[in-house]
Write a protein that holds these residues in place. Sequence first.
Motif, PDB file in Angstrom:
ATOM      1  N   HIS A 146      58.375  -6.208 -55.170  1.00  0.00           N
ATOM      2  CA  HIS A 146      59.228  -5.366 -56.017  1.00  0.00           C
ATOM      3  C   HIS A 146      59.158  -3.905 -55.598  1.00  0.00           C
ATOM      4  O   HIS A 146      60.171  -3.198 -55.594  1.00  0.00           O
ATOM      5  CB  HIS A 146      58.801  -5.499 -57.475  1.00  0.00           C
ATOM      6  N   ALA A 208      54.961   0.183 -58.932  1.00  0.00           N
ATOM      7  CA  ALA A 208      55.628  -1.116 -58.779  1.00  0.00           C
ATOM      8  C   ALA A 208      55.394  -1.997 -59.990  1.00  0.00           C
ATOM      9  O   ALA A 208      56.293  -2.733 -60.405  1.00  0.00           O
ATOM     10  CB  ALA A 208      55.116  -1.820 -57.525  1.00  0.00           C
ATOM     11  N   LEU A 242      57.463  -3.407 -62.971  1.00  0.00           N
ATOM     12  CA  LEU A 242      57.225  -4.704 -63.596  1.00  0.00           C
ATOM     13  C   LEU A 242      56.085  -4.607 -64.605  1.00  0.00           C
ATOM     14  O   LEU A 242      55.106  -3.894 -64.383  1.00  0.00           O
ATOM     15  CB  LEU A 242      56.844  -5.748 -62.544  1.00  0.00           C
ATOM     16  N   ASP A 269      57.719  -9.209 -67.423  1.00  0.00           N
ATOM     17  CA  ASP A 269      58.471  -9.635 -66.241  1.00  0.00           C
ATOM     18  C   ASP A 269      57.796 -10.823 -65.579  1.00  0.00           C
ATOM     19  O   ASP A 269      58.461 -11.609 -64.895  1.00  0.00           O
ATOM     20  CB  ASP A 269      58.591  -8.473 -65.250  1.00  0.00           C
ATOM     21  N   THR A 288      57.814 -16.194 -64.066  1.00  0.00           N
ATOM     22  CA  THR A 288      58.631 -14.991 -63.915  1.00  0.00           C
ATOM     23  C   THR A 288      59.804 -15.086 -64.884  1.00  0.00           C
ATOM     24  O   THR A 288      60.432 -16.137 -65.017  1.00  0.00           O
ATOM     25  CB  THR A 288      59.145 -14.847 -62.471  1.00  0.00           C
ATOM     26  N   PRO A 293      62.885 -10.765 -61.372  1.00  0.00           N
ATOM     27  CA  PRO A 293      61.525 -11.096 -60.924  1.00  0.00           C
ATOM     28  C   PRO A 293      61.435 -12.468 -60.256  1.00  0.00           C
ATOM     29  O   PRO A 293      60.598 -12.675 -59.373  1.00  0.00           O
ATOM     30  CB  PRO A 293      60.713 -11.060 -62.224  1.00  0.00           C
ATOM     31  N   LEU A 296      61.953 -12.397 -56.336  1.00  0.00           N
ATOM     32  CA  LEU A 296      61.235 -11.426 -55.514  1.00  0.00           C
ATOM     33  C   LEU A 296      60.492 -12.081 -54.356  1.00  0.00           C
ATOM     34  O   LEU A 296      60.272 -11.461 -53.319  1.00  0.00           O
ATOM     35  CB  LEU A 296      60.239 -10.630 -56.384  1.00  0.00           C
TER      36      LEU A 296
END
Length: 441
Positions: A146, A208, A242, A269, A288, A293, A296
């Motif tokens: 992410h 992140a 996240l 997330d 997720t 998410p 990813l």
Amino acid sequence: MTESSNDKNKINLGTANAAAVTGTGTSAQWLARYNSSLMGVFGSPQRVLVRGAGSLVWDADGKEYLDLLGGIAVNALGHAHPFVTSVIASQLSTLGHVSNFFTSPTQIALAEKLLELSKAPLGSKVFFANSGTEANEAAFKLARSHGGKARPTILALEGGFHGRTMGALAMTAKQAYREPFEPMPAGVRHIAFNDIDALREAMDGTVAALVIEPIQGEAGVRPLSAEYLQAARDLTREHGALLILDEVQTGVGRTGSWFVGLGAGITPDAMTLAKGLGGGFPIGAIITFGEGPSHLLSAGQHGTTFGGNPVATAAALATLHVLESQDVLANVRTVSDIFAQGLSKVEGVTDVRAFGLLIGFDLAEPVAAGVVAAALEAGFIINAPRPNTIRLAPPLNLTADQAQSFIAALPALLATAVAAHAASQAAAAAATAPNMTEGKS
């Protein structure tokens, strides 16, 4: 007469290994073999356990113990639960393992069940691992994916424990765990526990992810406030980071609700699970939430050999079925109240933090290790995460009578530990006191 296949299997184990399966031999004999064959990363084992049933276990010498630690919050339904063991045996006799080039019905069904229990929105996904630390490794890589180079920072909390593999260890705050293996993977910053101002100050466009345990078990059962959880959700959303909840210890009914964060109205997330999910069989997972998410990590960017195998996912399905069908979470809340009320009345107990059957209580003196030792001698398995803190994480189907038996025994256990501590201090003082006859002729 011809030998059955079962008889042949028993014979082929050899005498020594057949004894291992049946638990034949004394504790002293097994510990001698342990010390000559296993790495000492866990120190010296407290006992050699050979059998379990419900919340009870027995050692190699035949002594019975009430297991109030549950494999550190793993044995959600105690030991040798008949339904879970029958499902595991049935699945193993049908299909034990397939590579991740393939899937199995139990893997798919468990993923669907976890998405249902977590009320995950459309587009949410599940990845299966073998343990909590592996689930958190997946979370670490999720955050890295992410963030990329533009968001190199992962925030975690002081006092947090996320595992001992390198990514999870980087997010773990305890320096004693980290120092022997430094340098850690870069980019992780630890901020003050339950401090919204510190979180607000740390959060910016370079972050992140924020990775947090709603209740820190290893730190002595410390909860984040509802206000902090809400601030965590709001600030991560505001800054495009996240929010990852580590519910390895708190999830799957441990606190009397399926998941702590979701029970508090927080949709993360991503959320990591393990411990109680398999009812004693090794399995971990990361869920997720939503399309973003869930995409990813793409094909080839993460994986595991054993994660999501048919037996582990069957064990988890069986565990969840029993938790739901027998209303075990209601029992968690009932027995939790018994512990909270009973422990608070014990002299020498200064604070009780009971979140379902994840319980920490503080002692007036730093004698927790002595209490653990006295409890073991008296037939209770408990844990001391800090010098003045006891942690309990028993099976979720622990009975009220079993809880009461420990509460009734605790005053004597405390007295034993306090007396041993006082004697140790007196001996230490005597050993360091100056020799009053020194220098006399």
